[in-house]
Design an enzyme around this catalytic site. Structure first.
Site, PDB file in Angstrom:
ATOM      1  N   SER A  79      15.421  58.841  -2.525  1.00 49.74           N
ATOM      2  CA  SER A  79      15.569  59.684  -1.266  1.00 49.74           C
ATOM      3  C   SER A  79      17.147  59.955  -0.739  1.00 49.74           C
ATOM      4  CB  SER A  79      14.461  59.452  -0.290  1.00 49.74           C
ATOM      5  OG  SER A  79      14.882  57.997   0.306  1.00 49.74           O
ATOM      6  N   LYS A  86      10.850  58.976   8.833  1.00 47.29           N
ATOM      7  CA  LYS A  86      12.152  59.273   8.925  1.00 47.29           C
ATOM      8  C   LYS A  86      12.762  60.157   9.996  1.00 47.29           C
ATOM      9  CE  LYS A  86      12.684  58.856   3.875  1.00 47.29           C
ATOM     10  NZ  LYS A  86      12.936  59.387   2.548  1.00 47.29           N
TER      11      LYS A  86
END
Length: 833
Positions: free
Chosen positions: A675, A718
């Protein structure tokens, strides 16, 4: 001490390993040639013998310094020879003398001595009687009382004589014997001997008590054994004992309401017990087995509270937020209310970082629906028998933890919390996670079979709630059997509410301030959250609140009554210097530094990525404890930058003359995953083009060689981490735009969320205007690089910095959430410019 200066020479015999005292007649073993010659000389001439004591028993031929300064004059009465003992001399010990040295050493030792007198050899009735009394007690404690010895003791007239006589009776340490031998003060010697007697008497009494207790315990055990054997014999003659035990177990089996097949097995085991003798080892095994069988709740269930409003009220009282978990429990209660017992128990996995309330919400569920709760910690469990139990062939075998939890809960429909299921281990003893497959499978757990019971038990009505910090360590077949609910960390507003509504009250009750009015100002709580904690949950926050409450407890204990209000200015005084900084990850917009986003077992976190260029030969260095997947993401980012070098205003040959170093700080923490791909690509392009990266922008997404942004997981964690770090804009893959509505309202209000499908769009948002020309090296011949014209398709995998017109049409469909309103990507770019 009075000395007489006249010196006399007599044969001398040195003793090794012990001392003797005047006033007694005793035997002394002699073995050395010189000692035997000295003894014979003393016998032949009818004279005296000087008895000396060696300091070191290992010295064969002692000198003056090896001998004690005080000796004893003795008269040899006889010399005895025994087969196994050797030569012994019978000597009468007279008085102490001062040893003046050796006059000769061959053929025997001749010692010089002068007379001395005891300075204080007097009578003291009190001291004498006390010593004799303690000696009698000591002799009785050792079981060595002797009337003749005690009579001789009472016949001593002075304290010095008594001290020497008693010292000769006791087994004294060698150093203590030497001290007594050289001490000419009779009172002082007797006092020292008395103190030693007292100490030895206390030791002897303790030893005697231990021996007596052990003897009484052994006698009692033997007596009880004999009485039991007699009782068993009497009952056997009357035919009563075994029938009573069998009848009692049979009654319990009937009352247990076991399933038919299980009851048949229990009755068969009971019949085996009736045939076994009471002293048979098998009888105790069968009896223990039957006791386990009758204690299990085969048909006992607690009645559920199916009031949906009550369930939701209890869950809200115990926990703030956690909407997904609460909705799932309310759904279960609703279906249970409609379907009745046809409804099977739920199997739910609560996955999230530590401190977000996974275990506590599971306990709250049991209270909400009125069920018993049993908690089983699976952390570090490596033995399959912990789940399924041991077979009865093993000594000390017991059922597994599941059956034991049901026995303790006394109902077959409890809430069983399987804590830390992601930390189950595996070794040569088996795989506990494989044993859990049957427990957590709704299609199988209605007939769960424990190795110890060897009979099926219905677990279908049990609500299983498992907790975990990460799912990648849970075997896929086991994870597939559970309904996973992800519990991300709390945002700042939620932490403030939790602290005010739950944590403060809990800490007040725990520190004796339940009746004291304490208020934590919202500004104070936000300061604690921002500058003293960095976590997804609230454990550190609770500890800090507890620390502040303890400071207030000191004030209350000192006489203050309150009320107390803790303001933001008081936090520094209570908690000390700030531990963390709050705000964006970087202080200014920098070249080659990008803020990425990551998720670990402790929740979301920001991930700064740094790129540094130096003149070299094209070597690539990756540091920061990066895993294989993350290294491959860096390689893909570099390949994209090299393939699109001209469109970025760079010469492709530049990459062969530059060393590239990609570093992810916090090097002690392992990192992996794809990611960070677009973040690495952005950092590399920023370093080459010299375009600074906005410090208030964070990004996440996997990148392909063609620059496409692929979806990622953990978006909620996140974005919460970005919000906690003070980030204003978050770039995410277009395919994750569907997850935006699930984010907390405050996150959607405070963050600008920009979905992108290509790296070009990331660069438009994240990079500022260049501070100067692109990065160059000497001899590269770099000058102005002409950018090829934009076309609908390009060869060589290159793509211009600005998107094509067709792509821009597609971009109009992209939406970025800002203040809960969707705005076109082009409009955002205009605002940014």
């Amino acid at each position: 001490m009075t000395e007489q200066n006249v010196m006399t020479q007599v044969p001398a015999v040195p003793l090794r390993g012990g001392a003797v005292f005047p006033g007694v007649t005793t035997t002394i073993s002699i073995g050395r040639r010189r000692s035997l010659a000295a003894t014979q000389t003393a016998v032949e001439h009818g004279g005296d013998l000087l008895i000396l004591v060696q300091h070191d028993a290992e010295v064969e031929l002692p000198e003056d310094k090896d001998l004690s300064p005080v000796g004893i004059i003795a008269t040899v009465r006889d010399v005895l020879r025994a087969p196994h003992v050797g030569v012994q001399m019978l000597v009468e010990l007279h008085r102490r003398v001062k040893f003046e040295g050796l006059a000769a050493t061959d053929p025997y030792l001749i010692g010089r001595y002068s007379e001395i007198e005891d300075a204080a050899d007097e009578t003291d009735a009190a001291l004498t009687n006390e010593t004799i009394a303690y000696l009698e007690q000591y002799a009785e404690a050792l079981g060595e009382a002797n009337q003749q010895v005690m009579a001789s003791t009472r016949s001593k007239k002075t304290v010095g004589e008594l001290a020497d006589y008693v010292a000769g009776l006791l087994n004294l340490p060698f150093e203590f014997e030497m001290e007594l031998l050289q001490d000419v003060d009779g009172r002082h010697r007797l006092t020292a001997v008395l103190e030693y007697l007292k100490k030895e008497l206390s030791i002897a009494e303790v030893r005697q008590k231990i021996q007596q207790d052990a003897r009484e315990s052994a006698e009692k055990a033997q007596r009880d054994y004999m009485l039991r054997e007699q009782m068993n014999a009497i009952r056997k003659e009357l035919g009563e004992g075994e029938k009573d035990l069998a009848a009692e177990l049979r009654q319990k089996i009937e009352e247990a309401e076991m399933p038919e097949k299980v009851e048949e097995r229990a009755l068969a085991e009971l019949k085996r017990l009736e045939y076994q003798g009471p002293q048979s080892a098998e009888a105790s095994v069968i009896r223990t087995y039957l006791e386990w069988m009758v204690e299990l709740p085969w048909n006992k269930m607690t009645e559920d509270n199916l009031d949906i409003n009550h369930v939701r009220q209890v869950l809200d009282e115990d926990h703030y937020g956690l909407t997904d978990v609460k909705d799932r429990i309310v759904e279960y209660v609703a279906v249970r209310k409609l379907a009745g017992e046809k409804m099977r128990g739920a199997i739910i996995n609560l996955n999230g970082p530590p401190g977000v309330g996974k275990t506590s919400i599971a306990t709250s569920v049991s209270r909400a629906i009125g069920r018993e709760v049993a908690r089983i910690s699976l952390g570090g469990v490596r033995d399959e028998a912990e789940i399924r139990g041991h077979r009865r062939t093993y000594i000390g075998a017991i059922p597994g933890r599941i059956i034991r939890a049901l026995r303790d809960a006394k109902t077959r429909n409890p809430v069983i919390v399987l804590d830390e299921i992601d930390k189950v281990g595996t070794d040569w003893r088996g795989d506990p996670s494989s044993a859990l497959l049957e427990v957590l499978d709704p299609e199988q757990n209605h007939s769960f079979t424990d190795h110890y019971l060897e009979a099926p038990f219905d677990l279908s009505q049990v609500i299983f709630i498992t907790t975990s910090n990460q799912t990648n360590t849970i075997p896929a077949p086991l994870l597939d059997r559970m309904e996973t609910i992800h519990m991300s960390g709390y945002i700042e507003d939620e932490k403030v509410a939790i602290a005010q509504q739950y944590l403060l009250r809990k800490q007040k009750n725990g520190h004796g301030l339940a009746d004291t009015e304490v208020e934590l100002a919202e500004e104070a709580l936000r300061k604690v959250i921002r500058h003293y904690t960095r976590e997804a949950g609230v454990r550190q926050l609770e500890r800090n609140i507890g620390k502040m409450v303890r400071k207030l407890a000191v004030q209350v204990a000192g006489g203050e009554t309150g009320p107390f209000t803790v303001t933001a200015d008081d936090v520094l005084e209570f908690l000390g210097p700030e531990k963390f900084t709050y705000g964006v990850a970087e202080e200014k917009d920098e070249i080659g530094v990008v803020t990425g986003l990551a998720v670990n077992m402790f929740g979301g976190n920001t991930l700064p990525i740094e790129v540094s260029l130096s003149e070299g030969n094209g070597r690539i260095t990756l540091t920061g404890s990066l895993g294989d997947v993350m290294r491959e993401s860096a390689q893909a980012a570099l390949t994209y930058a090299r393939a699109n070098a001209r469109s970025l205003g760079l010469r492709p040959s530049l990459f062969d003359k530059v060393n590239i170093h990609i570093h992810v700080p916090d090097g002690a923490t392992p990192k992996d995953g794809p990611s960070a791909g677009i973040a690495m690509a952005t950092a590399v392009i920023s370093a080459f083009t010299r375009r600074p990266v906005r410090r208030d922008v964070a990004m996440t997404g996997e990148v392909t060689l063609r620059g496409k942004a692929l979806p990622i997981g953990g978006l909620k964690s996140k974005t919460i981490a970005a919000h906690r770090a003070g980030i204003k804009t978050v770039i995410l893959p277009q395919d994750n735009a569907k997850d935006i509505p699930e984010l907390p309202d405050r996150i959607r209000e405070d963050l600008t969320l920009i979905p992108v499908s290509h790296l070009d769009q990331v660069l438009e948002v994240a990079l500022l205007e260049a501070n100067g020309p692109p990065f160059t090296v000497e001899g590269d011949g770099s000058g102005e690089v002409k950018t090829p014209p934009v076309s609908g398709s390009q060869s060589g995998g290159e793509r211009p910095l600005r998107a094509s017109s067709e792509d821009m049409d597609d971009l109009k469909l992209l939406r970025a959430t800002r203040n809960d309103e969707s705005i076109p990507f082009e409009d955002y770019l205009k605002d940014a410019r």
